[in-house]
Design a protein around this motif. Sequence first.
Motif, mmCIF file in Angstrom:
data_model
loop_
_atom_site.group_PDB
_atom_site.id
_atom_site.type_symbol
_atom_site.label_atom_id
_atom_site.label_comp_id
_atom_site.label_asym_id
_atom_site.label_seq_id
_atom_site.Cartn_x
_atom_site.Cartn_y
_atom_site.Cartn_z
ATOM 1 N N SER A 5 46.081 43.570 53.939
ATOM 2 C CA SER A 5 45.621 43.205 55.285
ATOM 3 C C SER A 5 45.300 41.726 55.358
ATOM 4 C CB SER A 5 44.390 44.026 55.681
ATOM 5 O OG SER A 5 43.290 43.694 54.861
ATOM 6 N N LEU A 6 45.232 41.249 56.597
ATOM 7 C CA LEU A 6 44.961 39.839 56.857
ATOM 8 C C LEU A 6 44.024 39.738 58.053
ATOM 9 C CD1 LEU A 6 45.963 36.852 56.124
ATOM 10 C CD2 LEU A 6 47.493 37.104 58.081
ATOM 11 N N LEU A 17 41.964 38.133 64.548
ATOM 12 C CA LEU A 17 43.061 39.064 64.256
ATOM 13 C C LEU A 17 42.737 39.833 62.987
ATOM 14 C CD1 LEU A 17 46.015 40.116 64.684
ATOM 15 C CD2 LEU A 17 46.740 38.266 63.156
ATOM 16 N N ASN A 18 42.968 41.125 63.019
ATOM 17 C CA ASN A 18 42.887 41.970 61.820
ATOM 18 C C ASN A 18 44.156 42.825 61.810
ATOM 19 O OD1 ASN A 18 42.352 43.627 59.695
ATOM 20 N ND2 ASN A 18 40.310 44.250 60.386
ATOM 21 N N ILE A 70 40.386 32.537 57.034
ATOM 22 C CA ILE A 70 41.436 33.493 56.668
ATOM 23 C C ILE A 70 40.857 34.401 55.588
ATOM 24 C CG2 ILE A 70 43.801 33.788 55.843
ATOM 25 C CD1 ILE A 70 44.239 30.792 56.317
ATOM 26 N N ARG A 71 41.110 35.693 55.724
ATOM 27 C CA ARG A 71 40.722 36.633 54.669
ATOM 28 C C ARG A 71 41.908 37.560 54.403
ATOM 29 N NH1 ARG A 71 35.344 39.407 55.802
ATOM 30 N NH2 ARG A 71 34.631 37.376 55.051
ATOM 31 N N ALA A 72 42.283 37.670 53.147
ATOM 32 C CA ALA A 72 43.406 38.527 52.769
ATOM 33 C C ALA A 72 42.949 39.501 51.691
ATOM 34 C CB ALA A 72 44.574 37.688 52.258
ATOM 35 N N GLY A 355 48.927 35.440 70.997
ATOM 36 C CA GLY A 355 47.769 35.475 70.124
ATOM 37 C C GLY A 355 47.101 36.826 69.982
ATOM 38 N N THR A 356 47.782 37.875 70.423
ATOM 39 C CA THR A 356 47.292 39.236 70.188
ATOM 40 C C THR A 356 48.421 40.031 69.550
ATOM 41 O OG1 THR A 356 47.964 39.989 72.396
ATOM 42 C CG2 THR A 356 45.705 39.202 72.133
#
Length: 365
Positions: A5-6, A17-18, A70-72, A355-356
């Motif tokens: 996931s990001l 965003l997820n 950012i999270r991955a 952006g969605t």
Amino acid sequence: MVLKSLELSNFRNYDFLNIEFDKGTNILFGDNAQGKTNILEAIYLCATTKSHKGSKDSDIVQFGMEESHIRAYLEKDESEIRIDMHLRKSRSKGIAIDQTRIKKAAELLGIMNVVFFSPEDLSIIKNGPAERRRFVDMELCQLDSFYLYNLNHYNKIVNQRNKLLKDLFQNPSLKETLNIWDSQLASYGSKVIERRIAFTQQLNEIIADIHSRLSGGKENIKIVYEPNVLEENFEKELWKNQEKDVKLKMTTVGPHRDDFSFMVGDIDIRKFGSQGQQRTAALSLKLSEIELVKKMTKDTPVLLLDDVLSELDSNRQNYLLNNIGDIQTIITCTGLDDFVNNRFEINRVFNVVNGTVHAGQNGGV
């Protein structure tokens, strides 16, 4: 290795965003300028600490904001790894692995390997040497932390030496310090040259078979490394060209001026190949990159295809799609017709609109 996931916040045109990816083939579709490539850019940043576009962090942070995140989440060797990246407009980025901050960006490299393929890559053969060097550097920096270390130091010294060459106009007495810079430049530069020689050999062991199959057995290809200077002559050549460099106010000797040629038989297709030959060679190069990552890391990379299928004819499309079956792939496109027509297996579909991101059904369209 799989990107699970990001999460993004204040990143380019994304407020938040997820997105959860399948371990197989993921399609991001939508009109142009909606944010599809921004998702790939974020993934690339998590792997390499750099934008594939060469963008500065300050340009990536959403307009009007000071920070971006950012999270991955990755799955590797049956373990989950979390990567956090904190981009700031006025300070250097912060990076954490499993919530432990790292001091050097190089510590991130190798955790997630990616191969990025865009329409611009199809012109890598016919365009200038800077793009071919960039391809080699981007791949080697992911695979080899020593290369990254030597290249970074080399580039810094080139910049410092160039500044000195410009300063000599006002202060000629500084010329005696040139030899100090030259010695350091030769030390780091020789290691860059040595690794590029080995990398070219590694690619040639892989690309010949791929290109032969891609061209229907009609062509044999070989990559030839063209160093601007040989390792053993580097410092001597710097000294010989000092007067020229002072006059031009720039460093004219070193691996920052290297090139790579692509030979089909006796023909250098950079200059004399048809567009079809050049595109086939570029595709062979990218497929070889995938195989090299697998070979060197004993793992699979994440393949990012940025609207590249629309630039390939049906034969090259089919070859590419048929050779990525065991790799997690994230593909951007403006429509799904190519995949429907090719009856290509799709595991997850996302529609990107301004952006969605809206997740579609799994297992097809």
